[in-house]
Design an enzyme around this catalytic site. Structure first.
Site, PDB file in Angstrom:
ATOM      1  N   GLN A  86     -44.195 -27.250 -51.132  1.00 19.37           N
ATOM      2  CA  GLN A  86     -43.451 -28.454 -51.463  1.00 19.37           C
ATOM      3  C   GLN A  86     -44.128 -29.731 -50.986  1.00 19.37           C
ATOM      4  O   GLN A  86     -44.995 -29.707 -50.107  1.00 19.37           O
ATOM      5  CB  GLN A  86     -42.042 -28.384 -50.875  1.00 19.37           C
ATOM      6  CG  GLN A  86     -41.997 -28.149 -49.373  1.00 19.37           C
ATOM      7  CD  GLN A  86     -40.583 -27.866 -48.904  1.00 19.37           C
ATOM      8  OE1 GLN A  86     -39.906 -28.761 -48.410  1.00 19.37           O
ATOM      9  NE2 GLN A  86     -40.137 -26.621 -49.042  1.00 19.37           N
ATOM     10  N   HIS A 108     -42.883 -34.037 -50.416  1.00 18.43           N
ATOM     11  CA  HIS A 108     -41.798 -35.010 -50.427  1.00 18.43           C
ATOM     12  C   HIS A 108     -42.343 -36.362 -50.896  1.00 18.43           C
ATOM     13  O   HIS A 108     -43.437 -36.764 -50.488  1.00 18.43           O
ATOM     14  CB  HIS A 108     -41.182 -35.152 -49.042  1.00 18.43           C
ATOM     15  CG  HIS A 108     -40.674 -33.851 -48.479  1.00 18.43           C
ATOM     16  ND1 HIS A 108     -39.815 -33.032 -49.180  1.00 18.43           N
ATOM     17  CD2 HIS A 108     -40.928 -33.222 -47.310  1.00 18.43           C
ATOM     18  CE1 HIS A 108     -39.547 -31.965 -48.444  1.00 18.43           C
ATOM     19  NE2 HIS A 108     -40.212 -32.052 -47.312  1.00 18.43           N
ATOM     20  N   GLU A 119     -40.578 -35.587 -42.156  1.00 13.93           N
ATOM     21  CA  GLU A 119     -39.929 -34.644 -41.245  1.00 13.93           C
ATOM     22  C   GLU A 119     -40.884 -34.263 -40.117  1.00 13.93           C
ATOM     23  O   GLU A 119     -42.109 -34.322 -40.257  1.00 13.93           O
ATOM     24  CB  GLU A 119     -39.475 -33.390 -42.000  1.00 13.93           C
ATOM     25  CG  GLU A 119     -40.602 -32.674 -42.740  1.00 13.93           C
ATOM     26  CD  GLU A 119     -40.102 -31.652 -43.763  1.00 13.93           C
ATOM     27  OE1 GLU A 119     -38.942 -31.763 -44.208  1.00 13.93           O
ATOM     28  OE2 GLU A 119     -40.892 -30.765 -44.112  1.00 13.93           O
ATOM     29  N   HIS A 121     -46.964 -28.700 -48.100  1.00 12.53           N
ATOM     30  CA  HIS A 121     -46.723 -27.834 -46.951  1.00 12.53           C
ATOM     31  C   HIS A 121     -45.734 -26.728 -47.312  1.00 12.53           C
ATOM     32  O   HIS A 121     -45.080 -26.769 -48.352  1.00 12.53           O
ATOM     33  CB  HIS A 121     -46.181 -28.643 -45.766  1.00 12.53           C
ATOM     34  CG  HIS A 121     -44.879 -29.324 -46.052  1.00 12.53           C
ATOM     35  ND1 HIS A 121     -44.804 -30.531 -46.715  1.00 12.53           N
ATOM     36  CD2 HIS A 121     -43.588 -28.969 -45.795  1.00 12.53           C
ATOM     37  CE1 HIS A 121     -43.540 -30.901 -46.828  1.00 12.53           C
ATOM     38  NE2 HIS A 121     -42.785 -29.970 -46.295  1.00 12.53           N
ATOM     39  N   ARG A 153     -41.195 -28.916 -55.732  1.00 10.92           N
ATOM     40  CA  ARG A 153     -41.694 -27.581 -55.406  1.00 10.92           C
ATOM     41  C   ARG A 153     -42.801 -27.136 -56.354  1.00 10.92           C
ATOM     42  O   ARG A 153     -42.820 -27.502 -57.518  1.00 10.92           O
ATOM     43  CB  ARG A 153     -40.548 -26.571 -55.441  1.00 10.92           C
ATOM     44  CG  ARG A 153     -39.462 -26.853 -54.401  1.00 10.92           C
ATOM     45  CD  ARG A 153     -38.336 -25.820 -54.469  1.00 10.92           C
ATOM     46  NE  ARG A 153     -37.332 -26.099 -53.446  1.00 10.92           N
ATOM     47  CZ  ARG A 153     -36.288 -26.902 -53.627  1.00 10.92           C
ATOM     48  NH1 ARG A 153     -36.131 -27.505 -54.797  1.00 10.92           N
ATOM     49  NH2 ARG A 153     -35.426 -27.103 -52.655  1.00 10.92           N
TER      50      ARG A 153
END
Length: 404
Positions: free
Chosen positions: A101, A103, A138, A265, A284
């Site tokens: 995935q 972001h 994140e 990642h 994804r």
């Protein structure tokens, strides 16, 4: 009216299929007789799974009370900048590999969300990419030995991988001529019959070798297809390419890894504490039965080789260990409290402290709470408080950095 500034917080369990059955259940002292997978424990005010706090002997939705009085519960400056509690705090138990995935950045998330809204794609549609207008950087701090894929291999190492695998020989000229983006586009947009033809002999070879070395791609390929029987595969997951092209990273307990926008990642195995922006935007590219959108993934991927940065944390004056993150949405520290040690602090924003082991007491002028492993507290902004422990305790704190 309640004048408490520290509240016991109860999060939400998420039963995703990739989760383990024991770790989070034991941590939270939950019964799991049916052995359901418990993948994540959410602490925050995300509208789809808001935590609750105990106020006047009642459970109150954190999202609802923030919406009613944001100045009190997240702080005026945080509300002005973000309009919400800008982080989501989690405990993860990764038994099976998560999806490849990426972001999006905040700007691109806003564009993508608005475009899907205009196209009339429902938020609940499984083919929807953008669930909100926010980015999703994140950081994770390992609670166990933890394995993940993180970014592309450096050019030298990736070239060596392509050279060493017979099935990848045809990809060498593409990478040498046009670089990372052309290589990744080639494998991610390759027709499925060609993917199967290219990867099946590689997968069969890895299954026969049965390596126990988790630093090698073969281990994860074997784990992915551990239940396969017979000589033929119905379909090979193209996410396998990423296992060979990305860095395989090992983080030990207390090690942290930050993942910003554009870095491809995937979590592979282990338990961690994760803190992210309050978003659910995930693009994804494989290793998942969920919606895969390769063109959108490629559009937002950073195509460069990186050397992963593993943070051990920096001990601050108050003895907390800080893991610096290059974004304004959140910060995270690790608290190791020992007997008779007092840690003094003052919250700028709303803070959530989760105890992973032992016990700690958190005391303000208004009230105090003793919390044990598996419990969490919510602390109001502008609260002076101190932490101490009768014996010892370990906790992690989520907060918003000071906004000038």
């Amino acid at each position: 009216m309640n004048q408490d500034t520290i509240f016991l917080l109860k999060g939400k369990v998420q039963n995703y299929a990739w989760g383990g059955t024991d770790f989070i259940a034991q941590l939270l002292n939950l019964e799991n007789k049916e052995k359901k997978p418990i993948a994540e424990y959410w602490m925050g005010a995300h509208p789809s799974a808001s935590s609750t706090i105990f106020m006047n002997n009642e459970e109150v939705s954190l999202n609802e009370i923030i919406n009613k009085n944001p100045g009190k519960y997240i702080g005026a400056k945080v509300n002005q900048k973000f309009g919400e509690l800008p982080y989501l705090f989690k405990i993860l138990d990764v038994k099976e590999m998560l999806s490849i995935q990426v972001h999006p950045s905040k700007t691109e998330a806003e564009k993508g969300f608005d475009a899907e809204e205009e196209a009339g794609i429902l938020i609940t549609d499984k083919k929807r990419n953008y669930k909100d207008r926010n980015h999703k950087p994140e950081v994770m701090v390992a609670l166990s030995e933890f394995w993940l894929l993180h970014g592309f291999l450096t050019r030298e190492r990736l070239s060596a991988v392509l050279q060493s695998i017979p099935e990848f020989q045809t990809l060498i000229p593409i990478f040498e001529k046009d670089g990372y983006k052309a290589l990744y586009r080639e494998v991610m947009e390759m027709p499925q019959p060609e993917v199967d033809k290219l990867l099946e002999p590689l997968v069969q070879r890895e299954l026969k070798s049965q390596t126990n070395d988790k630093s090698q791609p073969g281990f994860w390929v074997t784990k992915l297809y551990k239940n396969h029987s017979g000589d033929k595969f119905e379909k090979i997951d193209r996410g396998i390419f990423s296992i060979y092209l990305f860095n395989i990273v090992k983080a030990m307990p207390g090690d942290a890894v930050f993942q910003g926008a554009g870095v491809p990642h995937a979590y592979l195995e282990g338990q961690n504490v994760e803190l992210m922006a309050n978003s659910d935007n995930v693009l994804r590219g494989g290793l998942t039965p969920k919606h895969v959108d390769v063109p959108e993934l490629l559009k937002h991927t950073t195509f460069e080789g990186i050397i992963p940065s593993i943070m051990q944390g920096e001990v601050m004056e108050n003895k907390e260990k800080n893991y610096p993150c290059p974004i304004p949405d959140f910060g995270i520290t690790k608290i190791d409290s020992v007997s008779n040690q007092i840690i003094n602090n003052k919250s700028f924003s709303a803070e959530i402290i989760f105890v992973t082991d032992g016990e700690i007491t958190i005391e303000s002028a208004e009230n105090s709470l003793t919390v044990f492993g598996g419990e969490a507290v919510f602390i109001l902004p502008q609260t002076a408080y101190k932490i101490n422990s009768g014996e010892s305790g370990t906790a992690f704190k989520a907060y918003v950095p000071i906004i000038n």
